[in-house]
Design an enzyme around this catalytic site. Structure first.
Site, mmCIF file in Angstrom:
data_model
loop_
_atom_site.group_PDB
_atom_site.id
_atom_site.type_symbol
_atom_site.label_atom_id
_atom_site.label_comp_id
_atom_site.label_asym_id
_atom_site.label_seq_id
_atom_site.Cartn_x
_atom_site.Cartn_y
_atom_site.Cartn_z
ATOM 1 N N HIS A 81 2.758 -2.822 7.128
ATOM 2 C CA HIS A 81 1.665 -1.945 6.722
ATOM 3 C C HIS A 81 1.545 -0.781 7.692
ATOM 4 O O HIS A 81 2.263 -0.702 8.692
ATOM 5 C CB HIS A 81 0.338 -2.720 6.696
ATOM 6 C CG HIS A 81 0.192 -3.639 5.530
ATOM 7 N ND1 HIS A 81 -0.716 -3.434 4.525
ATOM 8 C CD2 HIS A 81 0.849 -4.778 5.204
ATOM 9 C CE1 HIS A 81 -0.623 -4.409 3.635
ATOM 10 N NE2 HIS A 81 0.324 -5.235 4.027
ATOM 11 N N GLU A 141 0.917 -4.135 11.403
ATOM 12 C CA GLU A 141 0.231 -2.858 11.284
ATOM 13 C C GLU A 141 0.861 -1.859 12.252
ATOM 14 O O GLU A 141 0.853 -2.070 13.465
ATOM 15 C CB GLU A 141 -1.262 -3.015 11.605
ATOM 16 C CG GLU A 141 -2.011 -3.956 10.675
ATOM 17 C CD GLU A 141 -2.388 -3.304 9.366
ATOM 18 O OE1 GLU A 141 -2.103 -2.098 9.220
ATOM 19 O OE2 GLU A 141 -2.955 -3.989 8.500
ATOM 20 N N GLU A 154 1.207 3.958 2.909
ATOM 21 C CA GLU A 154 1.569 3.531 4.257
ATOM 22 C C GLU A 154 3.090 3.539 4.390
ATOM 23 O O GLU A 154 3.749 2.497 4.434
ATOM 24 C CB GLU A 154 0.969 2.162 4.550
ATOM 25 C CG GLU A 154 -0.560 2.184 4.495
ATOM 26 C CD GLU A 154 -1.189 0.803 4.580
ATOM 27 O OE1 GLU A 154 -0.440 -0.195 4.636
ATOM 28 O OE2 GLU A 154 -2.435 0.715 4.574
ATOM 29 N N HIS A 194 0.865 -1.183 0.000
ATOM 30 C CA HIS A 194 0.000 0.000 0.000
ATOM 31 C C HIS A 194 0.898 1.230 0.000
ATOM 32 O O HIS A 194 1.568 1.512 0.995
ATOM 33 C CB HIS A 194 -0.917 -0.008 1.218
ATOM 34 C CG HIS A 194 -1.940 -1.101 1.190
ATOM 35 N ND1 HIS A 194 -2.478 -1.658 2.334
ATOM 36 C CD2 HIS A 194 -2.514 -1.752 0.148
ATOM 37 C CE1 HIS A 194 -3.342 -2.578 2.002
ATOM 38 N NE2 HIS A 194 -3.377 -2.667 0.687
#
Length: 866
Positions: free
Chosen positions: A521, A593, A428, A425
């Site tokens: 991420h 994350e 990010e 992504h």
């Protein structure tokens, strides 16, 4: 040093036949326009750019030699002027080939040679690992879609660490909620032209993007007193589509959606100039799409001052007041938008400042970092830099292989692998900072780093989606799709980065065990750092997938939250990297994350994360790997016991919520872990949008053709229950109809005596009837039978057969039914003339040509005798 060898080198030499073949091949296909005699010596020129400090990217990484450090220097001893036009002289064709085959000077360019002429059994490193941009550029210049305009400025920021912790913004409840005015009542001071959105698709790319003269999109200042801000975002990773001035110091900003889509507005990164020091400015982003955001709980945007960076070495910092995240009240019938507003005071007059959602990390930043690694004489010994593939736009996706050289083949084969990746992504960027911290440590001379390189082979893809990073997308690639939903794809041309990554891991699994896979991420709705994993279905490894994140939470207690981790595998996440790799056989498969905000734990509570915090987590990943693979399993088993206790507490909490008694005696560990875990629906994940944009039109055309030429078919029954009921009714009707016909016939028993037959059971009867008979009954007859007779065919058939058997035995007391399986050899007999059964014609089998006609008696198939 070797006089005989030097004398021989002065003799006539000949070009390598392989190179001559390649020159001819390239000329044939139009890639090479020059004559072969005018070609430069590739070895000489490569030696020049490898040793020139201006050309810092080398083509050979990590080749060790105790005598001569550069393999090309060894080649220079034996090939002083090979392929050079100065030594090409005409020679007879007959003697040339034989001489070339027997010449000691002729050596392969693909194998390494030592200074004594002996062949080293290893292939030369590929020379052209990087493509240089023409002109003065040192790196591969980023390739942009041809629709994008790009300014000719190099944007670079220093990595400054704030001297003090940057605390969250504390909302007062009195923050202003500005009304959205728009360009009807405001003045557009910046707007991108021809932004490709939904409906268009990527076609081609080039260095520098759109051809032609770059337009000046910012307004022209009317004089030194004009205080209008000058906006710009047409640089690498920039994202701002429009700026509207609605008041003297107030601006409404519109973000550009991901290219070739109409959604995903989260990442912003733009520049402002012509600032005023004493004024309070207000910026309002008007087209955000997420209903929840970290801005509602204290997150601040980032600001960078060029004057502060030059004078005081101050980098990015958290700034802003009156921060408010709210829903846009304008309703145009589409999905609702959300707004982010904040106020700011610039530190200097006439400054150049930048704003960003998070610390930017561009494709060029990555290439500069890889340059340092490739040209470090120590790190290049154990870090091999390769090209995994090319993206849709032609940008290089790099692959790093990090491991210490093994002493024996057995030692090399025994090493386990660890696979890490980031920036699938593009918006990010926190993933890149964690990856940078990991690489800094694993490439260092730390004893722990050396130990990790001794026992593992690290495969690292530091930037999976370079195209999205370059153009400033938040989630998608240039295919207009979220790559983290397409790891199962077979469309190599549409999703090359994902396809080649999965294929690389598949080949790696064939060679060795992959201990861990982790994709880095960022998260926009939760604070702290946490992992998403996959529950193991094997009871032998029960809770083992939770040990690594549990250890990581102990090693980084003020950053990593194990409580926020989740291990549930949802159907909508089947195309993600962690689930696909888990199903390929990697037990410890994770998505890491990291928040855009900060920490709520320990000493860093209520403070924003800096780049140093994220890089330190990369170090903690390495530290946790050592704990996880420690031959002394004490830590591992201790973590397992603690995890079981935590699970018991969680189960007790869930059970008490439903008001049930808790009893863990027995097989409490057989409880499904997915039943007590919440879903990961709070993550930033999105569902797959299907095919890439450029294939949607083709798919629509194919579907249209299918509808046009599709034949009408009988509508099938919708459920299995309906099909079963229909089948049972059909069998019952056939059985009852056949029984009624049989009861009408006279002399039936005598016929049976003349022609005995082996009868089938009731199951064969039903199947035979389905194939050969199609009786029809009207609705009144069916309804009448339904009232008094069960629909169970087996029970009905048994009742009918029992009554018929009794009646036939009364008529023919001496008749015995044969039970032999052999058929009678008597000729078939016709029925009695007085018996006129009313059989439908369609009950008889069709008579085939060339065979004698046989009279069939379908009613015989109904009876079964003991």
């Amino acid at each position: 040093m070797f006089p005989a060898l030097e004398t021989e080198l002065k003799q006539e030499t000949f070009p390598d036949p392989y190179e001559a073949f390649m020159y001819h091949h390239l000329q044939y296909y139009g890639y090479f326009k020059a004559q072969r005699d005018s070609l430069p010596n590739p070895a000489t020129h490569q030696h020049v750019w490898k040793n020139n400090p201006r050309f810092v990217l080398s083509g050979s990484f990590g080749e060790r030699d105790d005598l001569i450090p550069d393999p090309l220097q060894k080649e220079k001893l034996l090939w002083p002027a090979c392929v050079s036009s100065a030594v090409h002289r005409p020679t007879e064709a007959v003697s040339r080939d034989s001489f070339m085959l027997s010449s000691l000077l002729l050596k392969s360019r693909q194998l390494l040679h030592d200074e004594f002429g002996k062949v080293n059994p290893r292939l030369r490193e590929p020379r052209d690992l990087f493509a240089f941009c023409s002109g003065s550029g040192l790196l591969q210049a980023p390739r942009w879609p041809i629709e994008c305009e790009v300014i000719k400025e190099n944007i670079h920021h220093i990595e400054g660490v704030p001297p003090q912790p940057e605390y969250f913004y504390q909302p007062t409840g009195f923050e202003k909620v500005p009304e959205i005015v728009g360009e009807e009542k405001g003045t557009v001071v910046y707007q991108l032209d021809s932004v490709p959105t939904k409906g268009s698709y990527f076609t081609s790319s080039r260095v520098g993007g759109k051809r032609g003269i770059i337009k000046e999109l910012a307004v022209t200042l009317q004089g030194p007193e004009d205080n209008t801000l000058l906006f710009e975002s047409r640089f690498e990773s920039g994202n701002l589509q429009k700026a509207v001035r609605v008041d003297t110091y107030e601006y409404e900003l519109t973000l550009r959606t991901d290219l070739y889509t109409n959604k995903h507005t989260q990442w912003f990164y733009f520049r402002v100039q012509n600032t005023r020091k004493d004024a309070t400015y207000r910026f309002t982003i008007v087209n955000l799409l997420k209903p929840k955001s970290l801005y509602t709980i204290g997150m601040k945007p980032l600001m960078y001052s060029q004057l502060d960076a030059n004078a005081h070495n101050i980098g990015w910092r958290r700034e802003g007041n009156e921060i408010k995240y709210y829903k846009n009240n304008t309703d145009d019938g589409q999905k609702p938008f959300y707004c982010l507003t904040w106020t700011i005071q610039f530190p200097h007059d006439q400054d150049t400042c930048f704003f960003a959602h998070f610390y930017p990390y561009t494709y060029t930043d990555l290439q500069y970092y890889l340059l340092l690694v490739a040209n470090n004489p120590v790190q290049s010994q154990f870090c091999k830099l390769r090209t995994l593939c090319r993206s849709l736009a032609g940008n290089t996706v790099y692959l790093l292989t990090i491991t210490n050289p093994s002493r024996t083949p057995q030692e090399a084969a025994a090493k386990k692998a660890v696979v890490l990746s980031a920036r699938v992504h593009p918006g990010e960027s926190n993933g890149s900072w964690i990856m940078k911290g990991f690489l800094d440590f694993i490439l260092s001379n730390s004893p722990d780093a050396e130990l990790l390189r001794d026992i593992f082979v690290f495969k690292v893809v530091p930037m999976l989606n370079p195209d999205g990073v370059i153009v400033g997308n938040y989630r998608c690639s240039l295919a207009g799709r979220d790559l983290n939903r397409h790891y199962r794809t077979i469309l190599k041309e549409s999703f090359p980065c994902i396809w080649y990554t999965r294929n690389m891991i598949k080949r790696l699994l064939e060679e060795r065990e992959v201990l861990l896979y982790c994709d880095f991420h960022g998260h926009s709705r939760k604070n702290n750092i946490f992992l998403y994993g996959c529950n193991s279905n094997d009871r032998k490894y029960w809770l083992h997938e939770r040990v690594f994140p549990f250890m990581l939470s102990k090693n980084a207690p003020d950053k990593f939250s194990f409580h926020s981790c989740n291990f549930k595998v949802q159907k909508c996440k089947e195309g993600t990297g962690r689930v696909v790799m888990w199903r390929m056989g990697i037990l410890n498969s994770y998505t890491m994350e990291s928040t855009f905000g900060g920490s709520t734990l320990g000493n860093k509570r209520d403070t924003h994360f800096t780049t140093e915090d994220l890089k330190s987590l990369g170090y903690h990943v390495c530290d946790t790997l050592l704990d996880f693979c420690d031959p002394d399993r004490t830590k591992f088993m201790q973590c397992l016991e603690e995890l079981k206790e935590l699970l018991q507490q969680e189960i007790a909490k869930k059970v008490n919520e439903f008001g049930q008694d808790t009893d863990f005696e027995g097989s409490w560990n057989d409880i499904s872990l997915s039943d007590i875990e919440s879903s990961t629906s709070g993550s930033d994940s999105s569902l797959s949008d299907g095919l890439p944009v450029h294939l949607l039109n083709i798919a629509d055309e194919l579907n249209h053709k299918k509808k046009m030429y599709k034949k009408k078919k009988k509508k099938p029954l919708q459920t299995r229950k309906q099909r079963n009921e229909q089948y049972q009714k059909s069998n019952l009707m056939r059985a009852l109809k056949s029984t009624e016909d049989a009861l009408k016939r006279e002399g039936f028993a005598s016929m049976l005596q003349k022609q005995p037959t082996c009868f089938k059971n009731s199951e064969d009867t039903s199947s035979s009837m389905v194939k050969n008979e199609r009786p029809r009954m009207n609705e009144s007859q069916l309804n009448g039978r339904d009232k008094g007779i069960s629909l169970d065919p087996s029970k009905t058939t048994t009742l009918i057969l029992t009554k018929d058997k009794e009646r036939m035995q009364r008529e023919k007391p001496g008749f015995a039914v044969p039970c032999s399986a052999k058929r009678s050899t008597n000729a078939p007999q016709k029925p009695a003339p007085d018996a006129k059964p009313d059989w439908p014609r369609n009950r008889f089998l069709a008579t085939k040509r060339g065979r004698t006609t046989m009279t069939l008696y379908p009613s015989l198939h109904v009876y079964t005798y003991p």
